[in-house]
Design a protein around this motif. Structure first.
Motif, PDB file in Angstrom:
ATOM      1  N   GLN A   1       0.778  -1.066   0.080  1.00 57.40           N
ATOM      2  CA  GLN A   1       0.002   0.065  -0.044  1.00 57.40           C
ATOM      3  C   GLN A   1       0.900   1.248  -0.181  1.00 57.40           C
TER       4      GLN A   1
ATOM      5  N   SER B   1      -4.673  13.969 -10.091  1.00 57.98           N
ATOM      6  CA  SER B   1      -5.548  14.217  -9.080  1.00 57.98           C
ATOM      7  C   SER B   1      -5.479  15.529  -8.428  1.00 57.98           C
TER       8      SER B   1
ATOM      9  N   SER C   1      -3.399   2.748   3.516  1.00 55.25           N
ATOM     10  CA  SER C   1      -4.772   2.545   2.882  1.00 55.25           C
ATOM     11  C   SER C   1      -5.364   3.852   2.053  1.00 55.25           C
ATOM     12  N   GLY C   2      -6.288   3.526   1.326  1.00 54.53           N
ATOM     13  CA  GLY C   2      -7.097   4.839   0.792  1.00 54.53           C
ATOM     14  C   GLY C   2      -7.506   5.694   1.979  1.00 54.53           C
ATOM     15  N   GLU C   3      -8.232   5.068   2.909  1.00 54.60           N
ATOM     16  CA  GLU C   3      -8.632   5.898   4.141  1.00 54.60           C
ATOM     17  C   GLU C   3      -7.530   6.486   4.779  1.00 54.60           C
TER      18      GLU C   3
ATOM     19  N   SER D   1      -1.895   6.049  -5.469  1.00 52.01           N
ATOM     20  CA  SER D   1      -1.328   4.700  -5.085  1.00 52.01           C
ATOM     21  C   SER D   1      -0.578   3.989  -5.794  1.00 52.01           C
TER      22      SER D   1
ATOM     23  N   SER E   1       1.785   4.866  -1.407  1.00 45.15           N
ATOM     24  CA  SER E   1       1.153   6.110  -2.122  1.00 45.15           C
ATOM     25  C   SER E   1       2.154   7.004  -1.970  1.00 45.15           C
TER      26      SER E   1
END
Length: 532
Positions: free
Chosen positions: A402, A516, A462-464, A499, A404
């Motif tokens: 993970q 983004s 993570s994305g969160e 990510s 990013s």
């Protein structure tokens, strides 16, 4: 005979011995090359030695050992930034993993090799990857993916004028079609459908047509292997057409063409004998041949052939009416060859990883300060950030780890430079650096990317987690009293993040971060316009 040779000469000797088919001598020279390269601290020649050892192990059907050497070659090639060598090692890694029961590793290595080959922009390297990946996907049972890989390689070979490779790839395409049908075929249910058999026949005709118009394009060893594979396909087609006499003749031809230096082809020949015995309902012979196939596949570490041996043994036993529950249980509990061999390689592989990690740490510590730290903000420099991110992307599966990247930039709608001195701008960047340090998690790496951009490498996020970090950054910037730097100063920032995916590079990550960031800006501007 090799002791007085230089590292370059030893490498050349390995290549020469390999081309002559003298695997034992190639392995001996490669072992000496590796030992002397380690003593000399020459990582590139160590990588080449590991690659030679992987090729030797693969030729002798020692697949888990080949996988271990290929993984080391990959790691060393990445460290030395030799993309061509890394691609070759990844191809071996993917092929070895495919038959040693490590499906996900095989697919990841193959796809990464393909993406790197595209970056290298060498059509020959790409078609070699397509060939290796296509055969690996066939063993894995990924029908459409295998067809696409081999078809792409054939097209590239034709475009490059390499008729030898085009012939080679068409033979592998025919073999892949027959292999995938054979692996999915349930012999107890009768012959395969005409439509499915027809796909094998079409691929076989294409390979034969190419071989007829380009005779002698391959080396003698490759020709023998190619003829063997075509004979195996011929045999399976005769079986599927219900022609036992033709199958018998093809089986004899198969045995005569068997390249004894390629043990996995011996496994194919044994598999053909098992199939023939089962078709003729000679179940006693089928049972004994299946046992031999199981033993050979287990010794090689060839999981797909081991599965076929088990299936054939069970069918023969059930037909004979003497299925032994205890023997069946022992057969099912037999550990996979990959599991047995992997345990013996683990300690050695760990020692290698630790040595490479220690080397990276020493090199990082030896970097001059200006390359490791930005002189203005005190964050990591761009060079150090790039090195750390590249290493993380290369050493780990980024989707599992993970990984990013976050980019923070001053809002382009502000005209900070026009209204304030460069000194104020520098103080703003220093303050942003301090704020981002406060909100990032332990283990994250903030850095100065450009004149007015900061970045952060987020590991195991993570994305969160990334969303929470972005929110904390925005909140810290909004709540900070910027007027302490200059009266009336109000600083706004825009964030972008991405990510990592398998095969990603830092350039690709930064491009997605930019997309983004600009998408976020557009949303903010629309909100402002709507509110007005």
């Amino acid at each position: 005979m090799y002791r007085l040779l230089s590292l370059e000469e030893l490498d050349t000797a390995c290549v020469a011995q390999w081309r002559q088919g003298v695997v034992e001598r190639c392995r001996h020279a490669a072992g000496l090359l590796r030992s002397r390269a380690i003593d000399a601290g020459d990582l590139l020649h160590e990588a080449r030695a590991e690659l030679h050892l992987a090729m030797c192990a693969q030729r002798e059907a020692q697949y888990v050992l080949a996988l271990t050497h290929a993984r080391r070659a990959c790691a060393l090639a990445r460290h030395e930034r030799d993309m061509a060598l890394e691609i070759e090692a990844l191809s071996i890694q993917g092929a070895a993993a495919a038959v040693s029961g490590q499906d996900q590793l095989s697919e990841e290595a193959g796809q990464l090799a393909r993406r790197l080959a595209r970056q290298l922009a060498d059509p020959i390297v790409t078609l070699q990857v397509c060939d290796s990946l296509g055969v690996a996907q066939a063993w894995l049972g990924h029908v459409e993916a295998a067809r696409q890989s081999l078809a792409q390689g054939t097209c590239l070979a034709s475009d490059a004028g390499r008729v030898d490779w085009a012939c080679h790839l068409l033979i592998h395409a025919a073999f892949a079609e027959a292999l995938m049908l054979a692996r999915s075929w349930d012999l107890s249910q009768g012959l395969p459908s005409l439509a499915r058999r027809r796909q094998v026949e079409v691929a076989m005709q294409a390979a034969l047509a190419r071989c007829e118009v380009t005779p002698g394009v391959m080396a003698a060893g490759t020709q023998r292997s190619g003829r063997f594979l075509l004979a195996w396909v011929d045999f399976m087609l005769a079986v599927w057409r219900g022609e036992p006499d033709d199958a018998e003749a093809d089986l004899q031809r198969l045995q005569a063409l068997l390249p004894h230096e390629r043990a996995w082809m011996g496994g194919l020949a044994r598999w053909a004998q098992v199939v023939h015995a089962l078709v003729l309902r000679d179940n006693a012979k089928a049972e004994s041949q299946a046992r031999l196939l199981i033993a050979a596949a287990h010794d090689m570490g060839h999981q797909p052939l081991l599965e076929q041996g088990r299936r054939a043994w069970l069918l023969a036993q059930s037909r004979l009416g003497r299925l032994n529950p205890m023997e069946l249980g022992a057969l099912r509990l037999m550990p996979s060859p990959a599991a047995e061999a992997t345990s013996s390689c683990t300690e050695d592989m760990l020692a290698f990883e630790l040595r490479l990690r220690e080397l990276g740490q020493r090199e990082a510590a030896q970097l001059p300060a200006w390359r490791r730290e930005d002189s203005l903000t005190g964050l990591a420099s761009r060079e150090h950030f790039q090195a750390q991110t590249d290493e993380l992307l290369q050493r780990t599966d980024p989707t599992r780890a993970q990984v990013s990247v976050l980019v923070l930039a001053l809002d382009p709608g502000q005209v900070l430079a026009a209204h304030h001195s460069p000194l104020v701008r520098d103080r703003v960047l220093c303050t942003l650096a301090a704020l981002i340090r406060q909100v990032l998690r332990a283990g994250d790496l903030p850095a100065r990317w450009s004149h007015d951009e900061l970045v952060a490498l987020l590991h195991r996020a993570s994305g969160e987690d990334v969303a929470r970090v972005c929110e904390r950054v925005h909140l810290a910037v909004r709540e900070h009293d910027w007027s302490a730097i200059a009266p009336g100063l109000d600083v706004r920032v825009c964030l972008g993040h991405a990510s990592a995916r398998v095969g990603d590079t830092l350039d690709g990550l930064m491009r997605r971060c930019e997309s983004s960031r600009f998408a976020s800006l557009r949303r903010e501007y629309r909100k402002v316009a709507h509110a007005a």
